[in-house]
Design an enzyme around this catalytic site. Structure first.
Site, PDB file in Angstrom:
ATOM      1  N   LYS A  24      -2.937  33.677  19.726  1.00 53.16           N
ATOM      2  CA  LYS A  24      -2.298  34.697  18.886  1.00 53.16           C
ATOM      3  C   LYS A  24      -1.049  34.153  18.203  1.00 53.16           C
ATOM      4  CE  LYS A  24      -1.882  37.759  22.102  1.00 53.16           C
ATOM      5  NZ  LYS A  24      -2.632  37.028  23.150  1.00 53.16           N
ATOM      6  N   LYS A  46       7.162  41.088  17.730  1.00 48.51           N
ATOM      7  CA  LYS A  46       6.383  41.017  18.969  1.00 48.51           C
ATOM      8  C   LYS A  46       6.944  42.091  19.897  1.00 48.51           C
ATOM      9  CE  LYS A  46       4.668  37.854  22.564  1.00 48.51           C
ATOM     10  NZ  LYS A  46       3.240  37.994  22.264  1.00 48.51           N
ATOM     11  N   GLU A 122       2.586  40.767  16.642  1.00 45.18           N
ATOM     12  CA  GLU A 122       1.803  40.024  17.639  1.00 45.18           C
ATOM     13  C   GLU A 122       1.657  40.838  18.911  1.00 45.18           C
ATOM     14  OE1 GLU A 122       1.744  35.813  20.173  1.00 45.18           O
ATOM     15  OE2 GLU A 122       3.357  36.191  18.720  1.00 45.18           O
ATOM     16  N   GLY A 123       0.425  41.019  19.336  1.00 44.54           N
ATOM     17  CA  GLY A 123       0.167  41.737  20.570  1.00 44.54           C
ATOM     18  C   GLY A 123       0.350  40.867  21.798  1.00 44.54           C
TER      19      GLY A 123
END
Length: 211
Positions: A24, A46, A122-123
């Site tokens: 990711k 994030k 961003e996960g």
């Protein structure tokens, strides 16, 4: 080069993956550079990073890159990574007694978007990683009204995880694209995994190889 004058709408893109350790952060780097090269002002967010000892490693690296690509992204690391937990585990576990406030995260998105045209989010882990007992990463994507970018690995067994993730996104009516991060089992991918993808999908896209 895309002219700044042609940019009319802001974009919110959520980078997720079929699982942890799929790429990711690398994908965020690639998409930040891609949109910057197209003339967009880029931003990075994030919401949750676990495994943080002193500073969030992923968040700090991507924030530095973002500021290089877009010097007007004048924010601090705590704005970019508001929730930082020491335990390298799913947010629900890592947060322990702390509360993760989704309304607060939405406010952060709105704030960060004032510095950019395209905000890359961003996960943590995959789509079904729990943030709360009954609230998952995919629910955050839906609530933030993001377009999802699903990153799939190239190793043996990845077809199952990829198809399950795609089904989950479709079930929640989340718009998405998906890309293969070709880094594991590269020598056997074309023989072991690619034939199914080519038969099942009209076209296969690889991370970093843009049309």
């Amino acid at each position: 080069m895309k002219s700044q004058n042609t940019i009319k709408t802001k974009q919110l893109i959520f980078i997720t993956a079929t699982n942890t350790d799929v790429g990711k952060s690398y994908a965020c780097e690639q998409f930040l550079k891609r949109y910057a090269n197209m003339g967009y002002k880029v931003g990075y967010f994030k919401p949750i990073e676990t495994g943080v000892i002193t500073l969030p490693a992923d968040g700090s690296k991507l924030l530095n890159l973002t500021k290089t690509l877009n010097p007007s992204f004048d924010v601090e690391i705590n704005d970019v990574v508001p929730y930082q937990f020491k335990l390298p585990a799913a947010p629900f576990v890592a947060k322990k007694e702390h509360n993760i406030d989704i309304a607060f995260l939405k406010q952060k998105v709105a704030y960060l978007h004032t510095f950019c045209d395209v905000l890359i989010v961003e996960g943590a882990g995959g789509l079904m990683v729990p943030i709360e007992k009954e609230y998952f990463m995919i629910d955050l994507i839906k609530e933030l009204k993001c377009k999802a970018i699903l990153i799939a690995p190239s190793h043996l067994g990845s077809i199952n995880d990829t198809l399950l993730s795609i089904e989950a996104l479709k079930h929640r009516n989340i718009p998405f694209e998906w890309y293969i991060n070709l880094y594991k089992d590269k020598g056997s991918f074309n023989e072991v995994t690619l034939p199914f993808y080519e038969a099942y999908f009209n076209k296969v896209h690889y991370l970093g190889e843009w049309d």
